[in-house]
Design a protein around this motif. Structure first.
Motif, PDB file in Angstrom:
ATOM      1  N   THR A  35       2.005 -10.677   1.367  1.00  0.00           N
ATOM      2  CA  THR A  35       1.141  -9.494   1.194  1.00  0.00           C
ATOM      3  C   THR A  35       0.882  -9.265  -0.302  1.00  0.00           C
ATOM      4  O   THR A  35      -0.210  -8.839  -0.685  1.00  0.00           O
ATOM      5  CB  THR A  35       1.780  -8.237   1.812  1.00  0.00           C
ATOM      6  N   SER A  57       5.343 -17.100   3.290  1.00  0.00           N
ATOM      7  CA  SER A  57       5.982 -17.348   1.995  1.00  0.00           C
ATOM      8  C   SER A  57       6.203 -16.030   1.253  1.00  0.00           C
ATOM      9  O   SER A  57       5.767 -15.868   0.122  1.00  0.00           O
ATOM     10  CB  SER A  57       5.170 -18.325   1.154  1.00  0.00           C
ATOM     11  N   TRP A  66      11.579 -14.214   0.370  1.00  0.00           N
ATOM     12  CA  TRP A  66      11.896 -13.003   1.151  1.00  0.00           C
ATOM     13  C   TRP A  66      11.704 -13.349   2.620  1.00  0.00           C
ATOM     14  O   TRP A  66      10.585 -13.546   3.069  1.00  0.00           O
ATOM     15  CB  TRP A  66      11.002 -11.835   0.738  1.00  0.00           C
ATOM     16  N   ASP A 118      16.698  -2.622  -5.780  1.00  0.00           N
ATOM     17  CA  ASP A 118      17.294  -2.801  -4.443  1.00  0.00           C
ATOM     18  C   ASP A 118      17.554  -1.471  -3.757  1.00  0.00           C
ATOM     19  O   ASP A 118      18.053  -0.527  -4.379  1.00  0.00           O
ATOM     20  CB  ASP A 118      18.645  -3.519  -4.552  1.00  0.00           C
TER      21      ASP A 118
HETATM   22  C1  BTN Z   1      13.467  -8.355  -3.893  1.00  0.00           C
HETATM   23  O1  BTN Z   1      14.385  -7.590  -3.590  1.00  0.00           O
HETATM   24  O2  BTN Z   1      13.711  -9.475  -4.348  1.00  0.00           O
HETATM   25  C2  BTN Z   1      12.036  -7.911  -3.682  1.00  0.00           C
HETATM   26  C3  BTN Z   1      11.558  -8.239  -2.294  1.00  0.00           C
HETATM   27  C4  BTN Z   1      10.135  -7.827  -2.042  1.00  0.00           C
HETATM   28  C5  BTN Z   1       9.625  -8.337  -0.710  1.00  0.00           C
HETATM   29  C6  BTN Z   1       8.277  -7.788  -0.365  1.00  0.00           C
HETATM   30  S1  BTN Z   1       7.820  -8.079   1.313  1.00  0.00           S
HETATM   31  C7  BTN Z   1       6.218  -7.481   0.983  1.00  0.00           C
HETATM   32  C8  BTN Z   1       5.819  -8.015  -0.385  1.00  0.00           C
HETATM   33  N1  BTN Z   1       5.212  -9.325  -0.266  1.00  0.00           N
HETATM   34  C9  BTN Z   1       5.980 -10.277  -0.805  1.00  0.00           C
HETATM   35  O3  BTN Z   1       5.717 -11.510  -0.825  1.00  0.00           O
HETATM   36  N2  BTN Z   1       7.090  -9.735  -1.337  1.00  0.00           N
HETATM   37  C10 BTN Z   1       7.104  -8.298  -1.181  1.00  0.00           C
END
Ligand code: BTN
Length: 254
Positions: A35, A57, A66, A118
């Motif tokens: 996203t 991805s 993630w 976090d």
């Molecule tokens: C982390 O704690 O490392 C951050 C994670 C963020 C994940 C979200 S899911 C929606 C958005 N799209 C992604 O590819 N990553 C963020």
């Protein structure tokens, strides 16, 4: 609060946009690469929320993956165009974290924030924020573990369902969290750093603790003293040397 729990089948993600306030509009996808990537690429109006049922991805901080399986969790990205100069964008991630934390804390009393991005519960990581920028645009990417109950053992992750023993409605959670994220971005953009940091501090799990901060090959050991007005973590070594850290992976030593 009960409205956030659901009986299977009551959730309607494609129509979840109707639950959002008028300054936000939802782009719902059953499947996406990431996203954040779509939000960064397109010419989206401010307030666009790009959400997906699953991501092929999905990306986390520090180049990590993630995990984004279908039908279970929330993965969304909010598009924002700050008026602040780019050198002051460093606090947007904290501002979003603080605002999400304040929105979730009444539902989850054990919720804490860990610098830089976090959302934690006592049993592990509930969610994270990945702030990315391209040109004039900032994208706040948010991943929250909602109804997933099995996780790869090494992840030390937890979900709302695991923590509470109930299934949660992702559509209503999105309607709670997307406006909260926008509120955080707007607060930082208005220069309300003191309020944002006070809000973060009230849920901060690190302050006053002995920590290890890993930055590539380097490890810094010391006490977490404060978050600076720029959103940096201040760590003091036992000998008195102070570090002001813009990034890193923190663990609590004891
Ligand atoms: C982390 O704690 O490392 C951050 C994670 C963020 C994940 C979200 S899911 C929606 C958005 N799209 C992604 O590819 N990553 C963020």
């Amino acid at each position: 609060m009960d409205r956030l729990y659901f009986l299977t089948g009551q959730e309607a993600m494609p129509e979840a946009g109707r639950l959002l306030p008028p300054d936000l509009s939802l782009q719902w996808h059953l499947w996406l690469g990431s996203t954040n990537e779509l939000a960064l690429q397109g010419e989206w109006p401010p307030g666009t929320v790009i959400a997906a049922d699953c991501q092929e991805s999905g990306r986390g901080r520090l180049g990590r993956v993630w995990h984004s399986p279908p039908g279970l969790n929330l993965y969304f990205s909010l598009v924002y165009y700050p008026s602040l100069p780019a050198k002051q964008w460093g606090g947007f991630s904290l501002a979003v974290g603080a605002s999400l934390g304040q929105a979730l804390a009444p539902l989850l009393p054990g919720l804490r924030l860990k610098w830089p991005n976090d959302l934690l519960l006592p049993a592990g990581k509930l969610g994270g924020i990945l702030l990315e920028a391209r040109g004039e645009k900032v994208v706040a990417g948010i991943g929250i573990n909602v109804n997933q109950v099995d996780f790869p053992p090494l992840l030390r992750a937890v979900s709302l369902a695991r923590a509470t023993g109930k299934k949660w409605r992702r559509d209503r959670l999105l309607a709670l969290l997307a406006p909260a994220a926008l509120k955080g971005l707007e607060a930082w953009n208005r220069g309300e750093a003191a309020q944002v940091l006070a809000s973060w501090r009230s849920l901060d799990i690190l302050l006053g603790k002995d920590v290890e901060v890993r930055r590539g090959e380097e490890i810094i050991r010391g006490r977490a003293l404060a978050i600076s007005p720029e959103g940096r973590l201040l760590v003091q070594e036992q000998g008195g040397v102070q570090h002001s850290l813009a990034s890193g992976e923190v663990t609590i030593s004891r």
